[in-house]
Scaffold this active site. Structure first.
Site, PDB file in Angstrom:
ATOM      1  N   ASN A 169       0.891  -1.153   0.000  1.00  0.00           N
ATOM      2  CA  ASN A 169       0.000   0.000   0.000  1.00  0.00           C
ATOM      3  C   ASN A 169       0.941   1.218   0.000  1.00  0.00           C
ATOM      4  OD1 ASN A 169      -1.830   2.028   0.581  1.00  0.00           O
ATOM      5  ND2 ASN A 169      -2.968   0.836   2.083  1.00  0.00           N
ATOM      6  N   GLU A 227      -6.477  -5.510   4.835  1.00  0.00           N
ATOM      7  CA  GLU A 227      -5.143  -5.003   4.444  1.00  0.00           C
ATOM      8  C   GLU A 227      -4.030  -5.972   4.822  1.00  0.00           C
ATOM      9  OE1 GLU A 227      -4.063  -0.830   4.535  1.00  0.00           O
ATOM     10  OE2 GLU A 227      -5.985  -0.437   5.482  1.00  0.00           O
ATOM     11  N   CYS A 248      -2.699   6.523   6.124  1.00  0.00           N
ATOM     12  CA  CYS A 248      -3.872   6.181   6.931  1.00  0.00           C
ATOM     13  C   CYS A 248      -3.565   5.712   8.348  1.00  0.00           C
ATOM     14  CB  CYS A 248      -4.745   5.176   6.191  1.00  0.00           C
ATOM     15  SG  CYS A 248      -6.402   5.130   6.926  1.00  0.00           S
ATOM     16  N   ASN A 308      -8.301   6.260   4.084  1.00  0.00           N
ATOM     17  CA  ASN A 308      -9.669   5.745   3.892  1.00  0.00           C
ATOM     18  C   ASN A 308     -10.081   5.211   5.252  1.00  0.00           C
ATOM     19  OD1 ASN A 308     -10.517   4.968   0.755  1.00  0.00           O
ATOM     20  ND2 ASN A 308      -8.306   5.013   1.026  1.00  0.00           N
TER      21      ASN A 308
HETATM   22  N1  CDT Z   1      -7.025   2.468   5.590  1.00  0.00           N
HETATM   23  C1  CDT Z   1      -6.823   2.399   6.927  1.00  0.00           C
HETATM   24  O1  CDT Z   1      -5.717   2.242   7.393  1.00  0.00           O
HETATM   25  N2  CDT Z   1      -7.932   2.488   7.694  1.00  0.00           N
HETATM   26  C2  CDT Z   1      -7.930   2.314   9.103  1.00  0.00           C
HETATM   27  C3  CDT Z   1      -9.279   1.848   9.503  1.00  0.00           C
HETATM   28  C4  CDT Z   1      -9.378   1.412  10.891  1.00  0.00           C
HETATM   29  S1  CDT Z   1      -8.747  -0.165  11.230  1.00  0.00           S
HETATM   30  C5  CDT Z   1      -9.821  -1.301  10.644  1.00  0.00           C
HETATM   31  C6  CDT Z   1      -7.577   3.592   9.858  1.00  0.00           C
HETATM   32  O2  CDT Z   1      -6.751   3.529  10.761  1.00  0.00           O
HETATM   33  O3  CDT Z   1      -8.147   4.653   9.590  1.00  0.00           O
END
Ligand code: CDT
Length: 321
Positions: free
Chosen positions: A110, A146, A171, A196
């Protein structure tokens, strides 16, 4: 050289599973044109900005999984964005799924890249903190796979670009103090973060109402504690039935929010960032050379958590002399 960096938030609304790369790149180009009209030198796009957020699905067919990945960058679909960057003199941060080849084998990351105002890639980062789970968990309203689809990247670097020291994260990295500190120790003056973030977190639904708060809290802390600008950009809104937060914003080294998006769709917002504003924090309260005490922080690299050492062995096995 000027140390003022005009940064645009290039927030995206939802991308449908059926949307083509060409269509998405068209939207990215439109945001870049708008950012340029506002005087931007750099536009920051979200994580995995070329496709829908595919880790929400358990997919068994490897060809289908790989259809969400880029084998080279730029490629035919993204070249127009690089060409426009060069024509307008607007650099960009872009998140995408990267299919690399290492020792003859596929490796999936990623990834984000930093592209300068001449349209050249000047930095590349592979997400370190991969959230979610590895196996199909049908009890969830949607998956967050992920850990299944990507391998973690090797670390956090800082690029000399745009007249300063620019770092990248992706993220979930933004929730970890270590992310900012490792870049802070390299003098990062601005950290760019695409994300996201679904509003609903299946293992802890009681956090759903706090998801925007936690987003801003993490980035404000990272900015202030390292005397760095932080730029966070969402892919927001209801995408394939899953609602994700907006909250894209620019945070100054003071910890203050100085620019933000207002919607959960495609939107540009801009902030005028003086990279020299970092120095007063890096010179005083957070003068690392003067004040940090690394001898007291050894556990940070020796241990993964309360029960495991960094190599995955149990903490107890290390003995307690
Ligand atoms: N894309 C990403 O890392 N999203 C996570 C979602 C929460 S963990 C399931 C974040 O930390 O925003």
């Amino acid at each position: 050289m000027s140390r003022i960096l005009n940064v645009a938030l290039g927030q995206l609304g939802p991308i449908a599973r059926a949307d083509s790369r060409q269509r998405v790149v068209g939207r990215l180009c439109e945001l870049m044109r708008e950012a340029h009209a506002c005087g931007a030198h750099l536009i920051v796009y979200p994580e995995l900005a070329l496709t829908t957020f595919f880790p929400r699905w358990y997919i068994e067919d490897q060809d289908e999984i790989d259809s969400f990945f880029e084998r080279e960058m730029p490629n035919a679909a993204t070249q127009p964005l690089f060409d426009l960057a060069r024509a307008l003199g607007v650099g960009f941060y872009l998140g995408y799924a990267e299919l690399a080849t290492e020792a003859g084998k596929p490796a999936r990351y990623n990834t984000s890249i930093l592209v300068d105002r001449q349209g050249r890639i000047v930095g590349k980062y592979r997400k370190v903190h991969l959230p979610g789970h590895r196996e199909h968990e049908p009890w969830r309203r949607f998956q967050h796979l992920e850990k299944r689809y990507f391998v973690p990247g090797g670390g956090f670097g800082v690029s000399e670009a745009f007249g300063g020291k620019i770092g990248m994260a992706i993220c979930n990295d933004r929730r970890w103090a270590e992310t900012y500190r490792v870049m802070g120790l390299q003098g990062a003056e601005m950290v760019l973060i695409g994300y996201n973030t679904p509003v609903h977190n299946a293992p802890a639904p009681e956090h759903d109402d706090l998801s925007l708060f936690h987003n801003q809290l993490s980035m404000q802390a990272g900015a202030y504690q390292n005397g760095s600008w932080v730029v966070g950009v969402a892919k927001a809104g209801v995408e394939e039935g899953v609602d994700s937060i907006g909250g894209s914003c620019v945070i100054a080294p003071s910890g203050e929010v100085v620019g933000a998006c207002l919607t959960k769709g495609d939107e540009v917002a801009i902030a005028r960032c003086d990279l020299d504003f970092c120095a007063v924090y890096k010179r005083t309260t957070f003068n690392f050379d003067a004040h940090r005490q690394p001898h007291a922080y050894r556990m940070l690299v020796e241990r993964r958590g309360e029960t495991l050492m960094a190599d995955g062995s149990p903490v107890a096995a290390a003995g307690c002399d």
